[in-house]
Design a protein around this motif. Structure first.
Motif, PDB file in Angstrom:
ATOM      1  N   LEU A  69       1.291  11.219 -59.379  1.00  0.00           N
ATOM      2  CA  LEU A  69       0.553  10.842 -58.178  1.00  0.00           C
ATOM      3  C   LEU A  69      -0.788  11.560 -58.172  1.00  0.00           C
ATOM      4  CD1 LEU A  69       0.357   9.528 -55.353  1.00  0.00           C
ATOM      5  CD2 LEU A  69       1.547  11.549 -54.457  1.00  0.00           C
ATOM      6  N   TYR A  70      -1.864  10.790 -58.218  1.00  0.00           N
ATOM      7  CA  TYR A  70      -3.210  11.340 -58.158  1.00  0.00           C
ATOM      8  C   TYR A  70      -3.639  11.406 -56.697  1.00  0.00           C
ATOM      9  CZ  TYR A  70      -3.513  10.672 -63.171  1.00  0.00           C
ATOM     10  OH  TYR A  70      -3.286  10.743 -64.531  1.00  0.00           O
ATOM     11  N   THR A  71      -4.117  12.577 -56.274  1.00  0.00           N
ATOM     12  CA  THR A  71      -4.495  12.811 -54.886  1.00  0.00           C
ATOM     13  C   THR A  71      -5.804  13.587 -54.815  1.00  0.00           C
ATOM     14  OG1 THR A  71      -3.355  14.949 -54.744  1.00  0.00           O
ATOM     15  CG2 THR A  71      -2.051  12.977 -54.215  1.00  0.00           C
ATOM     16  N   ILE A  72      -6.289  13.732 -53.581  1.00  0.00           N
ATOM     17  CA  ILE A  72      -7.364  14.672 -53.287  1.00  0.00           C
ATOM     18  C   ILE A  72      -6.950  15.461 -52.050  1.00  0.00           C
ATOM     19  CG2 ILE A  72      -9.238  13.354 -54.342  1.00  0.00           C
ATOM     20  CD1 ILE A  72     -10.028  12.437 -51.514  1.00  0.00           C
ATOM     21  N   THR A  73      -7.569  16.597 -51.856  1.00  0.00           N
ATOM     22  CA  THR A  73      -7.300  17.450 -50.712  1.00  0.00           C
ATOM     23  C   THR A  73      -7.733  16.751 -49.424  1.00  0.00           C
ATOM     24  OG1 THR A  73      -7.774  19.320 -52.159  1.00  0.00           O
ATOM     25  CG2 THR A  73      -7.702  19.780 -49.806  1.00  0.00           C
ATOM     26  N   SER A  74      -6.943  16.916 -48.363  1.00  0.00           N
ATOM     27  CA  SER A  74      -7.248  16.394 -47.019  1.00  0.00           C
ATOM     28  C   SER A  74      -7.274  14.872 -46.953  1.00  0.00           C
ATOM     29  CB  SER A  74      -8.577  16.961 -46.499  1.00  0.00           C
ATOM     30  OG  SER A  74      -8.517  18.361 -46.444  1.00  0.00           O
ATOM     31  N   CYS A  75      -6.499  14.211 -47.759  1.00  0.00           N
ATOM     32  CA  CYS A  75      -6.407  12.751 -47.758  1.00  0.00           C
ATOM     33  C   CYS A  75      -5.155  12.335 -46.982  1.00  0.00           C
ATOM     34  CB  CYS A  75      -6.351  12.247 -49.192  1.00  0.00           C
ATOM     35  SG  CYS A  75      -5.899  10.506 -49.368  1.00  0.00           S
ATOM     36  N   ILE A  76      -5.334  11.655 -45.878  1.00  0.00           N
ATOM     37  CA  ILE A  76      -4.199  11.251 -45.039  1.00  0.00           C
ATOM     38  C   ILE A  76      -3.274  10.306 -45.797  1.00  0.00           C
ATOM     39  CG2 ILE A  76      -3.555   9.970 -42.964  1.00  0.00           C
ATOM     40  CD1 ILE A  76      -6.151  11.124 -41.694  1.00  0.00           C
ATOM     41  N   GLU A  77      -3.825   9.345 -46.508  1.00  0.00           N
ATOM     42  CA  GLU A  77      -3.003   8.386 -47.246  1.00  0.00           C
ATOM     43  C   GLU A  77      -2.233   9.077 -48.378  1.00  0.00           C
ATOM     44  OE1 GLU A  77      -2.326   5.302 -46.250  1.00  0.00           O
ATOM     45  OE2 GLU A  77      -3.622   5.754 -44.546  1.00  0.00           O
ATOM     46  N   CYS A  78      -2.857  10.076 -48.991  1.00  0.00           N
ATOM     47  CA  CYS A  78      -2.175  10.845 -50.043  1.00  0.00           C
ATOM     48  C   CYS A  78      -0.968  11.571 -49.445  1.00  0.00           C
ATOM     49  CB  CYS A  78      -3.134  11.844 -50.685  1.00  0.00           C
ATOM     50  SG  CYS A  78      -4.532  11.102 -51.549  1.00  0.00           S
ATOM     51  N   GLU A  79      -1.168  12.177 -48.288  1.00  0.00           N
ATOM     52  CA  GLU A  79      -0.073  12.890 -47.623  1.00  0.00           C
ATOM     53  C   GLU A  79       1.054  11.938 -47.236  1.00  0.00           C
ATOM     54  OE1 GLU A  79       0.334  16.176 -47.403  1.00  0.00           O
ATOM     55  OE2 GLU A  79      -1.532  16.344 -48.522  1.00  0.00           O
ATOM     56  N   LYS A  80       0.716  10.753 -46.749  1.00  0.00           N
ATOM     57  CA  LYS A  80       1.734   9.748 -46.404  1.00  0.00           C
ATOM     58  C   LYS A  80       2.555   9.362 -47.636  1.00  0.00           C
ATOM     59  CE  LYS A  80      -0.628   7.245 -42.696  1.00  0.00           C
ATOM     60  NZ  LYS A  80      -1.224   5.921 -42.367  1.00  0.00           N
ATOM     61  N   THR A  81       1.870   9.170 -48.748  1.00  0.00           N
ATOM     62  CA  THR A  81       2.548   8.774 -49.977  1.00  0.00           C
ATOM     63  C   THR A  81       3.475   9.875 -50.466  1.00  0.00           C
ATOM     64  OG1 THR A  81       0.685   7.365 -50.569  1.00  0.00           O
ATOM     65  CG2 THR A  81       2.214   7.953 -52.335  1.00  0.00           C
ATOM     66  N   LYS A  82       3.006  11.116 -50.439  1.00  0.00           N
ATOM     67  CA  LYS A  82       3.854  12.244 -50.856  1.00  0.00           C
ATOM     68  C   LYS A  82       5.086  12.343 -49.959  1.00  0.00           C
ATOM     69  CE  LYS A  82       0.590  15.437 -50.858  1.00  0.00           C
ATOM     70  NZ  LYS A  82      -0.119  16.715 -51.086  1.00  0.00           N
ATOM     71  N   ARG A  83       4.879  12.196 -48.660  1.00  0.00           N
ATOM     72  CA  ARG A  83       5.999  12.266 -47.718  1.00  0.00           C
ATOM     73  C   ARG A  83       7.018  11.150 -47.986  1.00  0.00           C
ATOM     74  NH1 ARG A  83       3.210  12.804 -43.476  1.00  0.00           N
ATOM     75  NH2 ARG A  83       3.043  10.620 -42.866  1.00  0.00           N
ATOM     76  N   LEU A  84       6.538   9.939 -48.229  1.00  0.00           N
ATOM     77  CA  LEU A  84       7.427   8.809 -48.505  1.00  0.00           C
ATOM     78  C   LEU A  84       8.241   9.047 -49.770  1.00  0.00           C
ATOM     79  CD1 LEU A  84       8.420   5.910 -47.974  1.00  0.00           C
ATOM     80  CD2 LEU A  84       6.447   5.113 -49.264  1.00  0.00           C
TER      81      LEU A  84
END
Length: 80
Positions: free
Chosen positions: A6-21
């Motif tokens: 999973l590629y993310t960036i810091t403070s990304c709401i959509e990234c956090e949603k994906t990690k949580r899911l």
């Protein structure tokens, strides 16, 4: 079994949603924060043709976060 990357960036709401899911679904993944690892930013361009996060990769297949959220009941079926 391979892990999801999973590629993310810091403070990304959509990234956090994906990690949580993924965590709620019991799916293990390796996170690559491309702001903390700028040398990995080229991976995004190679995979998606643009700087796009969150970006999931499994077995060399790319899946956008939107697709995962829309089909959250099929997460395991799509990736495992």
């Amino acid at each position: 079994m391979e892990h999801i990357r999973l590629y993310t960036i810091t403070s990304c709401i959509e990234c956090e949603k994906t990690k949580r899911l993924l965590k709620q679904s019991g799916i293990s993944f390796d996170e690559v924060n491309v702001l903390e690892q700028p040398e990995r930013q080229e991976d995004l361009y190679q995979l998606a043709g643009e700087f796009l996060v969150p970006l999931l990769v499994y077995n060399n297949k790319v899946c956008s976060e939107f697709t995962l959220i829309q089909n959250h009941s099929n997460v395991e079926m799509n990736f495992l």
